[in-house]
Design an enzyme around this catalytic site. Structure first.
Site, PDB file in Angstrom:
ATOM      1  N   HIS A  89      12.565  51.465 -23.765  1.00 31.10           N
ATOM      2  CA  HIS A  89      13.544  51.172 -24.824  1.00 31.10           C
ATOM      3  C   HIS A  89      14.209  49.812 -24.627  1.00 31.10           C
ATOM      4  O   HIS A  89      15.369  49.625 -24.991  1.00 31.10           O
ATOM      5  CB  HIS A  89      14.613  52.271 -24.893  1.00 31.10           C
ATOM      6  CG  HIS A  89      14.083  53.598 -25.341  1.00 31.10           C
ATOM      7  ND1 HIS A  89      13.916  53.929 -26.662  1.00 31.10           N
ATOM      8  CD2 HIS A  89      13.683  54.676 -24.614  1.00 31.10           C
ATOM      9  CE1 HIS A  89      13.445  55.168 -26.748  1.00 31.10           C
ATOM     10  NE2 HIS A  89      13.277  55.633 -25.519  1.00 31.10           N
ATOM     11  N   ASP A 131      15.095  57.798 -20.469  1.00 32.28           N
ATOM     12  CA  ASP A 131      14.387  58.756 -21.317  1.00 32.28           C
ATOM     13  C   ASP A 131      13.043  58.208 -21.774  1.00 32.28           C
ATOM     14  O   ASP A 131      12.823  57.005 -21.838  1.00 32.28           O
ATOM     15  CB  ASP A 131      15.245  59.142 -22.526  1.00 32.28           C
ATOM     16  CG  ASP A 131      15.654  57.957 -23.368  1.00 32.28           C
ATOM     17  OD1 ASP A 131      16.035  56.940 -22.776  1.00 32.28           O
ATOM     18  OD2 ASP A 131      15.617  58.045 -24.612  1.00 32.28           O
ATOM     19  N   GLU A 132      12.169  59.128 -22.083  1.00 30.31           N
ATOM     20  CA  GLU A 132      10.822  58.835 -22.590  1.00 30.31           C
ATOM     21  C   GLU A 132      10.068  57.878 -21.661  1.00 30.31           C
ATOM     22  O   GLU A 132       9.490  56.875 -22.094  1.00 30.31           O
ATOM     23  CB  GLU A 132      10.917  58.299 -24.026  1.00 30.31           C
ATOM     24  CG  GLU A 132      11.490  59.363 -24.960  1.00 30.31           C
ATOM     25  CD  GLU A 132      11.628  58.924 -26.399  1.00 30.31           C
ATOM     26  OE1 GLU A 132      11.237  59.712 -27.283  1.00 30.31           O
ATOM     27  OE2 GLU A 132      12.116  57.817 -26.639  1.00 30.31           O
ATOM     28  N   THR A 133      10.083  58.227 -20.392  1.00 30.90           N
ATOM     29  CA  THR A 133       9.373  57.437 -19.375  1.00 30.90           C
ATOM     30  C   THR A 133       8.341  58.290 -18.641  1.00 30.90           C
ATOM     31  O   THR A 133       7.892  57.937 -17.549  1.00 30.90           O
ATOM     32  CB  THR A 133      10.364  56.852 -18.347  1.00 30.90           C
ATOM     33  OG1 THR A 133      11.149  57.919 -17.784  1.00 30.90           O
ATOM     34  CG2 THR A 133      11.305  55.853 -18.999  1.00 30.90           C
ATOM     35  N   ASP A 174      14.654  62.763 -17.856  1.00 30.72           N
ATOM     36  CA  ASP A 174      13.388  62.143 -17.456  1.00 30.72           C
ATOM     37  C   ASP A 174      13.533  61.396 -16.130  1.00 30.72           C
ATOM     38  O   ASP A 174      12.555  61.204 -15.407  1.00 30.72           O
ATOM     39  CB  ASP A 174      12.921  61.155 -18.531  1.00 30.72           C
ATOM     40  CG  ASP A 174      13.137  61.658 -19.949  1.00 30.72           C
ATOM     41  OD1 ASP A 174      14.269  62.090 -20.249  1.00 30.72           O
ATOM     42  OD2 ASP A 174      12.207  61.593 -20.759  1.00 30.72           O
TER      43      ASP A 174
END
Length: 550
Positions: A291, A355-357, A388
């Site tokens: 991000h 997040d989202e890793t 995450d």
């Protein structure tokens, strides 16, 4: 003497009195204004808000029948002498009430043994409050007294008093009284110490006045943390000295190329102070290692190939928005960002994203967050990240934001067992950008990737049941999140957030045995006129019995 000239210690009330002339059997009824001593049986409590209408639900409520306190022109607000915290709470109350009442309400020092009339904020001393955020609120015909052992408790008591006054207290112009509070006692404390609201200003920027308005509303319901999401692929929203392109290039637009902007450090500091003056602590989120497209578009040296990316305005996360994890420039940037944000933020935590890793190799993720944790510690803060990142952050002293089961569950539980804390923010219940149903709000406002969520859905969950195997004592509290890729201003933000954020506030505050949808929806409905008076654009959900005037 008229009402505006009434001396301290006397309350002038307009009353329908029956006057009987001695020796005459006929009673003459007249409307007269009389000076009376301030004792309960003389005042009555007609028109006062019931003590049982408060959101979140207090621990203990005891109503004193036929007793009420009427705030008068000659009253003052009293604060414990020598306490900056008590004075801050008193100044806030006085400032809140002066506009609608037109009263001067001077702030005065509470001296030992004194029993003043008006509003009293007493810090420490003899009271039954033992929790740092707890308070005791007593209402007699002479005074409203809030006692607490800490600053947070006073502000929580003030939030309750605000709901007990007439809804017109939220007006910004002078309004006729009466300003009556039902007699009785409330003794109260929260279930969890962390009750947060996450506001995303990165995907679409919300300027300082909008953020202040959001703070005003969450503070009314004892939300004590504002988690401010400042960085994402589509926008960099905070000035960082010596890195001007972060805001010049990275902050120029947002999702769809709209709603660009950023906070100067002075504006950000103003938001932090504004929140603190209302009992709310700001937690800034600086994101990473994903991000981060806005940063990678701002500086070529942050990219592994040394070439700056084109700015990203897409709706979904950027597939290119990952920092170069082996590059020293990455950690030079993060040191500057964390250092400056920490210096501007007096609260205990820096949120570092994560997040989202899941597609980043675990070893690389661990190495990145080990370095980031050292930077957070270096600058005097505690680390907070999304689930995450659990297991990659040091467990001791860290906090993890849980948003969905099935992502890194084992490491979340292991970190909790090793001493880390978890904030519960399940997306199906607490992500406020989810639509209420398939038609509300109308396109293009609102998401549905986590499903739709009615107001009852936002209330119908238990923090301790979201992740099997998580130690219950590891739960620090709850948080609602409002992402802004489908939000273009404060009115859309409010329409999605309220009233559902009040559900999350109650889950975080009230003891588990007190949670009951049928009674909550009645108390929630009573907030409708208050939100309307405050010009908050809330959704009049059909599953709530809103009264006339909502």
């Amino acid at each position: 003497m008229n009402a505006s000239e009434s001396p301290p210690g006397h309350r002038l009330r307009s009353r329908r009195m029956k006057v009987t002339i001695v020796g005459v059997a006929v009673a003459i009824t007249a409307s007269v204004t009389v000076a009376t001593a301030s004792f309960g049986s003389s005042s009555g409590a007609e028109g006062a808000t019931p003590l049982t209408q408060v959101v979140p639900k207090p621990v203990s409520v005891r109503t004193t029948g036929n007793v009420a306190f009427d705030l008068d022109r000659g009253d003052a607000v009293y604060a414990t002498g020598g306490s900056a915290d008590a004075k801050a709470a008193a100044e806030f109350v006085a400032g809140l009430l002066r506009k609608p009442t037109g009263f001067a309400l001077p702030v005065r020092t509470l001296t030992g043994g004194a029993k003043p009339e008006g509003i009293v904020l007493a810090l420490g001393g003899a009271n039954k409050v033992t929790h740092a955020e707890g308070y005791q609120l007593d209402v007699t015909s002479k005074a409203v007294t809030i006692q607490a052992d800490a600053r947070a408790g006073l502000f929580n008591g003030v939030a309750t008093l605000r709901q007990l006054l007439p809804a017109k207290v939220e007006r910004q112009q002078r309004t006729a009284g009466p300003w009556r509070v039902q007699g009785g006692r409330i003794t109260d404390q929260p279930r969890y110490g962390y009750r947060g609201a996450m506001l995303d200003v990165a995907r679409h920027f919300l300027p300082e006045p909008d953020v202040r308005k959001y703070i005003d509303t969450i503070a009314r319901y004892k939300i004590n943390y504002l988690h401010l999401h400042l960085i994402d692929d589509q926008g960099w929203r905070l000035e960082i000295k010596d890195w001007p392109e972060l805001t010049k290039t990275g902050g120029a637009s947002g999702v769809g190329g709209m709603n660009g902007g950023f906070f100067t450090q002075e504006q950000y500091t103003s938001i932090v102070r504004y929140a603190w003056a209302r009992g709310v602590t700001v937690i800034p989120e600086v994101e990473g290692p994903a991000h981060m497209h806005a940063a990678l578009a701002s500086y070529g040296k942050l990219n592994c190939d040394g070439k700056a990316l084109e700015p990203y305005t897409g709706f979904v996360p950027s597939p290119e928005g990952r920092l170069c994890l082996d590059d020293p420039d990455t950690y030079e940037l993060m040191d500057a960002v964390i250092g400056q944000v920490a210096a501007l933020t007096p609260g205990p935590y820096i949120h570092v994203g994560g997040d989202e890793t899941q597609d980043i190799p675990e070893a690389d993720r661990d190495a990145y967050f080990t370095k980031i944790a050292k930077l957070v510690e270096k600058h005097g803060k505690k680390i907070y990240g999304w689930q995450d990142a659990a297991g990659s952050m040091p467990a001791a002293g860290s906090m993890t934001g849980f948003w969905a089961a099935g992502i890194n569950d084992d490491r979340v539980i292991a970190a909790a067992e090793a001493g880390g804390k978890v904030v519960m923010a399940p997306s199906a219940h607490t992500y406020l950008d989810m639509k209420y149903d398939e038609t509300a709000p109308e396109y293009p406002i609102g998401n549905s990737w986590a499903g739709t969520s009615t107001v009852e859905d936002s209330y119908g969950w238990k923090p301790e049941e979201q992740l099997a195997g998580l130690p219950e004592n590891a739960i620090a509290g709850v948080e609602s999140a409002l992402w802004t890729e489908t939000i273009f201003g404060i009115r859309q933000a409010e329409d999605l957030a309220f009233p559902r954020l009040l559900s999350v506030a109650e889950i975080g505050w009230a003891k588990a045995s007190a949670h009951d949808w049928n009674t909550f929806r009645e108390r929630l409905a009573a907030q409708g006129p208050r939100l309307r008076e405050a010009r908050v654009n809330y959704y009049q959900a059909p599953d709530v019995p809103w009264p006339l005037g909502s």
